[in-house]
Enzyme design. Structure first.
Site, PDB file in Angstrom:
ATOM      1  CG  ASP A 193      -1.865   1.165   1.247  1.00 30.24           C
ATOM      2  OD1 ASP A 193      -2.179   1.682   0.164  1.00 30.24           O
ATOM      3  OD2 ASP A 193      -2.286   1.560   2.348  1.00 30.24           O
ATOM      4  CD  GLU A 227      -5.123   6.182  -0.835  1.00 30.56           C
ATOM      5  OE1 GLU A 227      -6.205   5.568  -0.791  1.00 30.56           O
ATOM      6  OE2 GLU A 227      -4.213   6.034   0.019  1.00 30.56           O
TER       7      GLU A 227
END
Length: 900
Positions: A193, A227
């Site tokens: 991630d 993000e």
């Protein structure tokens, strides 16, 4: 149908609807027949065959689920290469955490990606067939987000790296967007991630750059740097970048685990051609409309840039993510080496194949309407191939299957094979069995809570099977065995079996009526078992059998249910692998036992539903039930007397640890007149799972610790320095506020100033300035004394759509450059009361004013809390936090105290 064992109720034995007529002169013959039927009935070894078959199917499904393609070397640029991709992945993760605004992201990772882009640009220029453009965007803006708890996000000069490759002649006017993010949460290297996604896209870019043929359309690569600030960089791109206007579709790559197979879990909205391209071209498909419906239901505490491109750009796309090993998500263990060989290769091959197909598709130039509903039912079969058909075809298939099932039952009733009363009795059996299993589930949950075993399955998901599924299987088997022992129904096996079909048909009808595409799963469970009767009928027509025996029924049913077991095993393995780690970050709002228990109930009840008819043609089940109960009792003994029941365990290969957030905070509180009323230093600690912070290991850090005292505090966040708006999942009452003697040394102290106060009728406009603070800052805006928020300078907020709140949360960040000052205004409206009424199925708010607003100079009207977070750099850790980290690392080496 052949009824089970002999006894006082055995007046006749009937094979599958063909009656053996008895009379008093044939008692001897009947006795021999009953003895023969008893010998032919299903025994203990047949159930062993059954269990072994299920185990083999499950093992095969798991093996296929974990199968990875061979890694390609880096010599050829015609295809994707994991070997090349891992080079950049190792470089990025070696930097450590890369939060937005940090030097690791804004300088080092930024430089690495830029260097690779420059090399790619030189290749494109040398070949001369296509063109490549690169841009660095530093957008600023604000938007509202309804996720976890509605809140507002503001960003200032965050970082986006954007690359566009396309035909040499110039922009085609039609682009495909590929998105990843190279920022991380604090304290995680972020391999899955989401660094791995960026390395995948970088290699796709390199493959396209080496193309000797001209691309038909453009591909825009967005390497976004914010993000983890709740989707801010994607918002900045899709609302402000000039290339956004040509984008017709997108692919978003994400990660919530570490390695494994990446799953397509969202597609659309509209533009079903995009989904069809994936289904037809991905060489290693892994997708399910069921996963899409679960994620879009909002029960998963995660979100992706897909939401931003969909809601703000009105673009359709594909959302693809790694989900295996969710224990590592957003932790220090999300490392490059944990991604197994082949995981990057399969994702890269899938993305490259889909990108090539989309670029060649005429639909990219003329995509369908955005508002078009989902048109496909889709799923993969153990990763071997995909099955998909239109929603309309699915509805037709579903309704036809339901009608055929009801017609079959009607014809059998009409022919006298069984009666409506027989069906009613069989449904009673099912209902009682389901109730018994539900009661068993509740008793197990009560036992787990009483013995402090909540989340005992967290480190080992297999415990869910032994703890919940096994005892519920025993309960269901006891009920059906009881009814089988006292059976008076003719053709009882057929009656029980047909009620299974009726049950599935009814569920299928309801799911189809409510437009749930995941009804395909029920359709498979309904259609495939029907072949049992067809096969038996065929055996009779061709003279293979002369009569239907229990063992024939058993083996035929086992054969017909093999595909059903494959689907079930596939769903169970994915469900347990995904949901168990998620429970470690689901918060304190819901006891996870009330999630895992019902999952176990679905598994157990499905299994009982599949096989309960066999109980009625089996020998007595008492021995089998006793064996299962002994196994369960032994398991419980082991659970409560050994470390098996400890939810957490540390090992280098498989760390299964509790997630906590620990912040060292200085807090100062001022009253309405600006006088200092409270000043303290403390550790703010909350655990991210249901067990909370109450049973953290004892240590001097935690002595005298307690939950914050929120009595009389209007702020929903209890004046605590929450990183973001997660107080509904992690209430302040479930956290710890641990006083510590040493304050935090802050290089950029917060300076909050009220610039102006203006009364406009019943409205009050307050203007503030904030100086100082770091790149992550949160505001708690709490109107007081019958004031309510009307608007503010952050966004054009629609209070009714956003949701009226007691405290409004604003999360402010900056990336490449800090603002000199943050200036904003808040407009409050004074109301004497407001009534909540429900009208025309909508929630309306009626404000009844009563006189003029009070003097804002004399009465409190707003509580404003400001917190800044040092999430990276030299000031991230105080000496107190460093000691806490050292204590955690030390305790991980002591098995008995490993809970962090």
């Amino acid at each position: 149908m052949i009824r089970r064992r002999g006894g006082p109720n055995e007046s006749r034995a009937e094979p599958n609807g063909q009656a053996y007529h008895d009379d008093d002169d044939q008692r001897t013959k009947r006795g021999r027949l009953i003895q023969q039927l008893f010998q032919e009935s299903i025994g203990f070894r047949h159930w062993i065959y059954f269990v072994l078959t299920v185990a083999i199917v499950y093992a095969g499904v798991v093996a296929l689920h974990r199968k990875m393609p061979e890694v390609r070397d880096s010599s050829s640029f015609d295809e994707f290469s994991e070997q090349r991709a891992r080079v950049l992945l190792k470089q990025l993760t070696a930097l450590g955490p890369r939060p937005s605004g940090s030097a690791n992201l804004e300088e080092k990772a930024f430089g690495m990606i830029q260097d690779r882009i420059e090399k790619v640009a030189s290749v494109v220029e040398e070949i001369g067939v296509n063109r490549l453009e690169a841009d660095v965007q530093r957008p600023s803006g604000c938007f509202d987000l309804k996720f976890l708890s509605s809140f507002t996000l503001c960003y200032h000069k965050i970082t986006n790296i954007v690359v566009r490759i396309g035909p040499k002649k110039g922009p085609s006017g039609n682009s495909l967007l590929l998105n990843c993010h190279f920022d991380t949460m604090p304290d995680t290297p972020g391999a899955t991630d989401d660094a791995v996604a960026c390395t995948i896209l970088m290699d796709v870019l390199e493959v396209l750059s080496h193309s000797k043929t001209e691309l038909k359309n453009d591909v825009v690569f967005l390497f976004n740097g914010a993000e983890e600030n709740f989707l801010q960089a994607a918002h900045g791109f899709i609302n402000q970048h000039p290339w956004r206007h040509d984008i017709r579709a997108f692919i978003n790559l994400e990660g919530t685990g570490s390695g494994g197979r990446e799953i397509l879990f969202q597609a659309g909205p509209g533009n079903s051609w995009l989904l069809q391209i994936y289904l037809e071209n991905a060489p290693h498909p892994f997708c399910s409309v069921l996963a899409q419906e679960i994620f879009q239901s909002g029960i998963i505490p995660s979100d992706t840039d897909f939401r931003i491109f969909r809601d703000y750009g009105r673009i359709s796309g594909l959302d693809i993510a790694y989900t295996k090993n969710g224990w590592f998500y957003h932790t220090e263990f999300d490392e490059e080496w944990r991604i197994e060989p082949g995981a990057i290769q399969r994702a890269g091959e899938n993305v490259l194949a889909v990108v090539r197909a989309i670029l060649a598709s005429p639909y990219l130039e003329k995509p369908a309407t955005f508002d078009e509903e989902n048109r496909w039912v889709f799923y993969d079969v153990v990763g071997l191939f995909t099955v998909y058909y239109s929603v309309n075809v699915g509805k037709l298939l579903n309704y036809v299957a339901c009608f055929a099932t009801y017609l079959l039952v009607f014809l059998r009733i009409r022919k006298g094979v069984y009666s409506v009363g027989d069906l009613t009795s069989a449904f009673k059996h099912h209902i009682v069995a389901l109730l018994a299993m539900a009661v068993t589930m509740l008793l197990i949950i009560a036992f787990v809570v009483q013995f402090d075993l909540v989340m005992c399955w967290y480190k080992m998901p297999e415990i869910v099977g032994a703890l919940y599924v096994l005892p519920m299987l025993i309960a269901g088997a006891i009920v059906h065995s009881h009814y089988a022992d006292n059976n008076r129904i003719r053709n009882v096996e057929m009656v029980q079996y047909d009620t299974i079909l009726i049950s599935f048909a009814s569920i299928l009808f309801l799911m189809t009526f409510y437009n749930l595409s995941s009804a395909f799963y029920v359709l498979n469970n309904l259609v495939l078992p029907v072949f049992k009767d067809i096969i038996i009928w065929g055996f009779g027509v061709f003279g293979i059998i002369r009569r239907v025996t229990p063992r024939l029924l058993f083996f035929t049913q086992l054969f017909c249910f093999l595909p059903t077991f494959v689907f079930a095993a596939y769903a169970i393995s994915q469900c347990v692998d995904f949901f168990v780690p998620v429970m470690g970050r689901l918060g304190n709002a819901i006891n996870p036992e009330f999630i895992m228990g019902p999952i176990g109930l679905v598994i157990a009840s499905s299994f009982i539903l599949f096989v309960n008819n066999l109980f009625y043609i089996s020998r007595r089940m008492n021995y089998i039930i006793r064996v299962l109960f002994a196994v369960f009792a032994l398991f419980i003994l082991v659970l409560i007397t050994t470390k098996v029941g400890n939810p957490y365990e540390y090992s280098d290969e498989n760390p299964r640890l509790r997630r906590i957030i620990a912040l060292h905070a200085n807090r100062t509180i001022y009253d309405f007149d600006g006088h200092l009323t409270q000043k303290d230093n403390a550790l703010f600690i909350h655990s991210l799972d249901y067990r909370g912070a109450s049973d953290l290991p004892s240590h001097s850090f935690l002595q005298g610790s307690s939950a914050p005292n929120c009595t009389g505090v209007a702020d929903e966040y209890c004046r605590m320095p929450y990183y973001t708006a997660i107080h509904e999942l992690f209430p302040p009452e479930q956290s710890l506020w641990v006083p510590v003697p040493s304050p935090v040394t802050l290089p950029f102290p917060i300076d909050l100033k009220l610039v102006s106060r203006q009364v406009i009728g019943n409205n009050l406009n307050l203007t503030f300035e904030i100086r100082g603070g770091y790149d992550k800052m949160s505001l708690h805006v709490t109107p007081l004394n019958n004031y309510d928020l009307l608007s503010w300078s952050f966004t054009d907020i629609d209070i009714e759509e956003f949701g009226r709140r007691q405290t409004y949360f604003v999360f402010m960040t900056y990336g490449h450059e800090a603002p000199e000052v943050r200036r904003f205004w808040i407009l409050l409206e004074h109301v004497s009361q407001y009534l909540h009424i429900l009208k025309l199925l909508r929630r309306c708010f009626i404000f009844q004013r009563n006189g003029a607003a009070p003097d804002p100079e004399k009465q409190e009207n707003l509580e404003l809390s400001v917190a800044t977070h040092y999430a990276h750099g030299e000031h991230q850790d105080t000496e107190t936090l460093r000691q806490l980290r050292a204590m955690i690392a030390s305790r991980r080496q002591t098995p008995d105290s490993c809970r962090w």
